[in-house]
Scaffold this motif. Structure first.
Motif, PDB file in Angstrom:
ATOM      1  N   LYS A  87       0.192   3.397  -3.338  1.00 16.47           N
ATOM      2  CA  LYS A  87      -1.014   4.178  -3.056  1.00 16.47           C
ATOM      3  C   LYS A  87      -1.162   5.420  -3.936  1.00 16.47           C
ATOM      4  O   LYS A  87      -2.277   5.908  -4.141  1.00 16.47           O
ATOM      5  N   ILE A 110       0.835  -1.209   0.000  1.00 15.08           N
ATOM      6  CA  ILE A 110       0.000   0.000   0.000  1.00 15.08           C
ATOM      7  C   ILE A 110       0.867   1.255   0.000  1.00 15.08           C
ATOM      8  O   ILE A 110       0.605   2.207  -0.749  1.00 15.08           O
ATOM      9  N   TYR A 133      -8.197   3.944  -2.147  1.00 15.98           N
ATOM     10  CA  TYR A 133      -7.471   4.102  -3.411  1.00 15.98           C
ATOM     11  C   TYR A 133      -8.407   4.669  -4.477  1.00 15.98           C
ATOM     12  O   TYR A 133      -9.512   4.164  -4.699  1.00 15.98           O
TER      13      TYR A 133
END
Length: 548
Positions: free
Chosen positions: A382, A378, A443
């Motif tokens: 991201k 992540i 996201y």
């Protein structure tokens, strides 16, 4: 005069019923259904108060002696009567808030032409006053009713073979959620299997007959293994690579044994047209009734393995290259023997879990990444404009953590059908699974999921979860079409499995056999493989860049 004629017709029909011959196949098929029904429905039998398998073995000789429909019905009637009286509890109330799924449910066979009216009434009475349990379907549920003696049976004996057949057939009849989408009726599969089961000359013949029956459930989860037979425990030898079937040719896609492949000059992209003189099409057909799959793409995926193994070390292989055919005499080896080849060496090449591609696009290998890697993934991806989740593999239980990153809120992505033990053969809709959480920082880029025939079960289920993100596009081809937990089943010398629960989208759209339908369909080509391209990933890159 009319009354006399009518009386004579009634007498004649009764005589015909009593004298009408019944075939062995008809008797054994009908007995299978009655035995299985009583196993799950009769209060005394379903409660485990009698050794039901033993009773079958005791009654089979009487069933075989029955020559007419009347004699056959009488054997079954007496069998039921010998179990003792059944307490009348009908009508049985349906629990509140239960919604039944009945596409699998059918007890109309009670009115089988082989049965007397008296027998049909007895069966209906048992249905209406069936066994009731407090046990719910879930982990540890034993649909075989705690019977474990199938390991002790002698399958060179016909009655023992029938017992195992009856146990397996009725397990699928009452506890396989996708019976209704089989290619053919399960009753017909029983009728077709019986002659091979009855006439089997050896345990091997019997196990192959059961294997062929298992194929009829059309479930990609189903694998069958025959073991503990010396003549079947021989070691196989293998082509030093694996591949994909395209246009009835087998294209090499991955080298598994480096040194063996090099010795025979085998490279990715090589096209195999024949093995030991048989075309790939012929080899596919030879395995058609031995491999269970939900759909054709998964069948073609599964069939590669048996095609690329041999009892012999010396195998002739025909290749097609530059429009010309070339036949090679090859040495195939047993990949379990590390002293003779390097299959293991070729199979453990390290693969990246996630990475940043060109143009600020993220890539995640769902077959490699594990929950402990998700925070780093992540953090690294991201800020990308898109993330490609490659699920042409089997994930490692990462759906929950990834979904919290992708979704802005919690959503239901799958609902289920579970067997209803208090009315075997009926299923109930259950509450679904959710994923995601309230997350304003979720996201915002494009979510791309790559799927193909290697996407099975958890892959398909995870894809359903990722679809709830709202900005998800599925790219690839038809998946394996087997969604739900796999239930394993072992008999003496034989192992198989089947899907145990039904999985559907929240709007009740089906997934079994259909799989996850891609938004953009892309399949690898021979030319693309030879050029070293990943055409599915390339198409995803095009979609991200161009939006089409």
């Amino acid at each position: 005069m009319q009354k006399i004629i009518l009386f004579l017709l009634i007498i004649f029909s009764q005589i015909i019923f009593g004298q009408a011959k019944i075939t062995e196949n008809e008797k054994f098929a009908a007995t299978c259904k009655v035995w299985g029904f009583l196993k799950y429905y009769h209060p005394k039998v379903a409660n485990g108060e009698v050794n039901w398998d033993k009773q079958l073995l005791e009654k089979l000789p009487k069933i075989e002696k029955a020559q007419t429909k009347e004699e056959f019905s009488l054997v079954l009637e007496n069998w039921i009567d010998d179990l003792g009286p059944i307490k009348e509890i009908a009508p049985i109330a349906t629990p509140k808030n239960v919604e039944f799924f009945d596409k699998n449910f059918d007890l109309s066979w009670f009115n089988n032409k082989l049965f007397s009216k008296k027998l049909s009434k007895k069966l209906k009475f048992i249905e209406n006053n069936r066994f009731q349990t407090t046990e719910e379907f879930g982990p540890g549920f034993d649909a075989m009713k705690n019977v474990k003696n199938y390991f002790d049976l002698d399958y060179t004996n016909k009655d023992s073979r029938l017992l195992m057949l009856y146990a397996y057939w009725n397990l699928i009849e009452y506890y396989f959620p996708y019976k209704y989408v089989m290619d053919q009726k399960w009753d017909l599969s029983l009728e077709q299997a019986l002659p091979s089961i009855v006439d089997a000359k050896s345990e091997i013949d019997f196990y192959i007959a059961i294997k062929k029956l298992a194929v009829k459930i059309n479930d990609s989860h189903t694998e069958t293994q025959i073991y503990s037979i010396s003549s079947l425990s021989r070691r196989f030898n293998y082509f030093p690579a694996t591949g994909k079937i395209i246009d009835e040719k087998l294209v090499v896609t991955e080298i598994l044994g480096d040194s063996l492949a090099e010795a025979s000059n085998i490279k990715i992209g090589d096209v195999i047209t024949k093995i030991n003189g048989k075309t790939i099409k012929e080899l596919i057909q030879e395995n058609r009734d031995l491999i269970c799959a939900s759909n054709e793409p998964k069948f073609l995926d599964k069939v590669v393995s048996p095609i690329l193994k041999s009892n012999s070390e010396n195998v002739t292989v025909e290749f097609l290259k530059d429009g010309k055919y070339e036949t090679k005499s090859m040495f195939w080896a047993d990949y379990h023997d590390s002293h003779r080849n390097e299959f293991k060496k070729g199979a453990i090449k390290k693969k990246e879990k996630f990475k940043l591609l060109d143009n600020n696009i993220g890539y995640v290998n769902m077959g490699e990444i594990k929950p402990r890697h998700i925070p780093d993934m992540i953090q690294a991806l991201k800020s990308t404009k898109a993330i490609v989740f490659d699920m042409r593999n089997y994930p490692n239980g990462t759906y929950e953590d990834i979904a919290k990153f992708l979704n802005s809120q919690e959503k239901t992505f799958a609902i289920y059908t579970y067997p209803y033990p208090n009315y075997p053969g009926r299923y109930i809709w259950t509450e679904g699974s959710t994923c995601g959480t309230e997350n304003k920082d979720n996201y915002k880029g494009k979510v791309i999921v790559l799927l193909n025939e290697d996407s099975l079960s958890q892959s398909e289920w995870t894809a359903m979860c990722f679809q709830t993100a709202g900005n998800t596009t599925i790219i690839g081809s038809q998946t394996a079409g087997a969604d739900g937990n796999a239930m394993d089943l072992d008999f003496k010398g034989f192992h198989t499995r089947y899907t145990g629960i039904g999985v559907y989208y929240p709007d009740k759209r089906e997934t079994q056999r259909i799989g996850i339908v891609p938004d953009i369909e892309v399949k690898p080509t021979i030319k693309g493989i030879q050029e070293g391209k990943d055409e599915v990933l390339d198409r995803a890159m095009q979609f991200i860049q161009e939006g089409v």
